[in-house]
Design a protein around this motif. Structure first.
Motif, PDB file in Angstrom:
ATOM      1  N   HIS A 140     -33.033 -15.372 -24.611  1.00  0.00           N
ATOM      2  CA  HIS A 140     -34.270 -15.520 -24.382  1.00  0.00           C
ATOM      3  C   HIS A 140     -35.557 -14.366 -24.596  1.00  0.00           C
ATOM      4  O   HIS A 140     -34.892 -13.845 -25.045  1.00  0.00           O
ATOM      5  CB  HIS A 140     -34.387 -15.452 -22.583  1.00  0.00           C
TER       6      HIS A 140
ATOM      7  N   VAL B 112     -39.069 -13.733 -19.851  1.00  0.00           N
ATOM      8  CA  VAL B 112     -38.168 -14.248 -19.717  1.00  0.00           C
ATOM      9  C   VAL B 112     -36.970 -12.583 -19.660  1.00  0.00           C
ATOM     10  O   VAL B 112     -36.469 -13.522 -18.086  1.00  0.00           O
ATOM     11  CB  VAL B 112     -37.510 -15.219 -20.367  1.00  0.00           C
TER      12      VAL B 112
ATOM     13  N   GLN C 207     -38.001 -11.174 -16.448  1.00  0.00           N
ATOM     14  CA  GLN C 207     -38.333 -12.156 -15.319  1.00  0.00           C
ATOM     15  C   GLN C 207     -36.668 -11.927 -14.573  1.00  0.00           C
ATOM     16  O   GLN C 207     -37.096 -11.773 -13.476  1.00  0.00           O
ATOM     17  CB  GLN C 207     -38.773 -13.430 -15.509  1.00  0.00           C
ATOM     18  N   LYS C 208     -36.198 -12.818 -15.569  1.00  0.00           N
ATOM     19  CA  LYS C 208     -34.465 -12.631 -14.947  1.00  0.00           C
ATOM     20  C   LYS C 208     -33.964 -10.609 -14.324  1.00  0.00           C
ATOM     21  O   LYS C 208     -32.880 -11.044 -13.169  1.00  0.00           O
ATOM     22  CB  LYS C 208     -33.678 -13.258 -16.257  1.00  0.00           C
TER      23      LYS C 208
ATOM     24  N   ASN D  99     -35.763  -8.720 -13.203  1.00  0.00           N
ATOM     25  CA  ASN D  99     -36.491  -7.907 -12.276  1.00  0.00           C
ATOM     26  C   ASN D  99     -37.201  -6.500 -12.305  1.00  0.00           C
ATOM     27  O   ASN D  99     -37.155  -5.931 -11.541  1.00  0.00           O
ATOM     28  CB  ASN D  99     -36.129  -8.164 -10.861  1.00  0.00           C
TER      29      ASN D  99
ATOM     30  N   THR E 253     -27.747 -14.802 -22.098  1.00  0.00           N
ATOM     31  CA  THR E 253     -27.521 -15.589 -20.390  1.00  0.00           C
ATOM     32  C   THR E 253     -26.271 -14.659 -20.161  1.00  0.00           C
ATOM     33  O   THR E 253     -25.987 -13.703 -19.505  1.00  0.00           O
ATOM     34  CB  THR E 253     -28.009 -17.051 -20.328  1.00  0.00           C
TER      35      THR E 253
ATOM     36  N   ILE F 247     -27.515 -10.232 -19.940  1.00  0.00           N
ATOM     37  CA  ILE F 247     -28.400 -10.890 -19.206  1.00  0.00           C
ATOM     38  C   ILE F 247     -27.766 -10.618 -17.703  1.00  0.00           C
ATOM     39  O   ILE F 247     -27.935  -9.384 -16.954  1.00  0.00           O
ATOM     40  CB  ILE F 247     -29.849 -11.832 -18.389  1.00  0.00           C
ATOM     41  N   THR F 248     -26.616 -10.985 -17.764  1.00  0.00           N
ATOM     42  CA  THR F 248     -25.895 -11.134 -16.121  1.00  0.00           C
ATOM     43  C   THR F 248     -25.166 -10.302 -16.800  1.00  0.00           C
ATOM     44  O   THR F 248     -24.275  -9.503 -15.240  1.00  0.00           O
ATOM     45  CB  THR F 248     -24.801 -12.661 -16.805  1.00  0.00           C
TER      46      THR F 248
END
Length: 134
Positions: free
Chosen positions: A59, A63, A66-67, A69, A86, A89-90
């Protein structure tokens, strides 16, 4: 005069509007110009590669921010300069490093202050409207 459908966009513009990381797109996408009609079709009926990019990444920084925050500047302060998947990020969300905790708190405080200022301005405007109506 040309119609809106005949206007074309660069791949970087389309990638930004779609929220995807341009270097991760197929080469044919990167080498083409996309008309507004093609762009609308990509939004309405995304091909598998686009759905996969949106689902798993990598991403682009807006993005990622945003994910997580946080702000884009907060990502830079945290040392995140590249696109993240992803899964990455997780992992950050499940075990947040100190910089992420601090940046999320900063971002929340900035948003709260912006909301306070907006609410204050709205109250002022309402007060002026009431005074004008009297």
């Amino acid at each position: 005069m040309t119609s809106a459908d005949s206007q074309s966009m660069k791949p970087a513009t389309v990638a930004k509007k779609l929220g995807i990381y341009l270097p991760a797109t197929p080469q044919e996408f990167q080498d083409s110009t996309i008309t507004r009609a093609d762009f609308a079709d990509l939004q309405a009926n995304p091909p598998e590669w686009l759905a996969e990019l949106r689902r798993n990444g990598p991403h682009p920084r807006p993005v990622v921010a945003q994910k997580l925050n946080v702000s884009i500047a907060g990502l830079a302060r945290g040392g995140v300069e590249e696109a993240l998947t992803t899964a990455e990020i997780t992992a950050l969300l499940q075990a947040p490093p100190a910089w992420l905790v601090a940046e999320r708190a900063t971002h929340a405080a900035v948003r709260a202050e912006a909301q306070r200022v907006k609410d204050e301005a709205a109250k002022k405007d309402a007060k002026k409207a009431r005074a004008k109506a009297e």
